[in-house]
Write an enzyme that holds these catalytic residues in place. Sequence first.
Site, PDB file in Angstrom:
ATOM      1  N   CYS A 102      35.547  35.264  36.171  1.00 44.78           N
ATOM      2  CA  CYS A 102      35.208  35.453  34.756  1.00 44.78           C
ATOM      3  C   CYS A 102      33.740  35.849  34.581  1.00 44.78           C
ATOM      4  O   CYS A 102      33.384  36.459  33.582  1.00 44.78           O
ATOM      5  CB  CYS A 102      35.573  34.241  33.910  1.00 44.78           C
ATOM      6  SG  CYS A 102      34.706  32.733  34.290  1.00 44.78           S
ATOM      7  N   CYS A 115      32.441  33.375  40.184  1.00 48.63           N
ATOM      8  CA  CYS A 115      33.824  33.361  39.702  1.00 48.63           C
ATOM      9  C   CYS A 115      34.215  34.692  39.060  1.00 48.63           C
ATOM     10  O   CYS A 115      33.372  35.480  38.638  1.00 48.63           O
ATOM     11  CB  CYS A 115      34.040  32.212  38.729  1.00 48.63           C
ATOM     12  SG  CYS A 115      33.302  32.478  37.123  1.00 48.63           S
TER      13      CYS A 115
END
Length: 136
Positions: free
Chosen positions: A48, A46
């Site tokens: 993040c 992902c």
Amino acid sequence: MYPADLIKPMREDLTTIGFEELHTEKSVEVAIAKEGTTLVVVNSVCGCAAANARPGAKASLENDKKPDHLVTVFAGVDREATDKARGFMVPFPPSSPSMALFKNGELVHMLERHHIEGRPAEMIADNLKDAYNEHC
């Protein structure tokens, strides 16, 4: 399962600075049971993880006190190892990315995805440094 060539740079982001990749349940058990402190990073694909988690974990090591052992599992790839690591992180629900600090096999600090997502890497690093200063 993600293609190996896709996740290779994401793995190397941590392994090139000394994190050991764990691929099996047994390797997770052995790593967490080690004497001293162990930082476990649950890596992921992902955004993040790329923008916040991995840079935060790396920057946290720029500290006088550091974990004795650095390990990582990859969510969505090393399923058995990730599930085993998450089992040691109970009562926290599974999330990725996430980071846990263990001392002599006991969970002493946890950063869940909601502590990582949307926060700058510097804030994550500072949070981990505080944990290292207390437990390492």
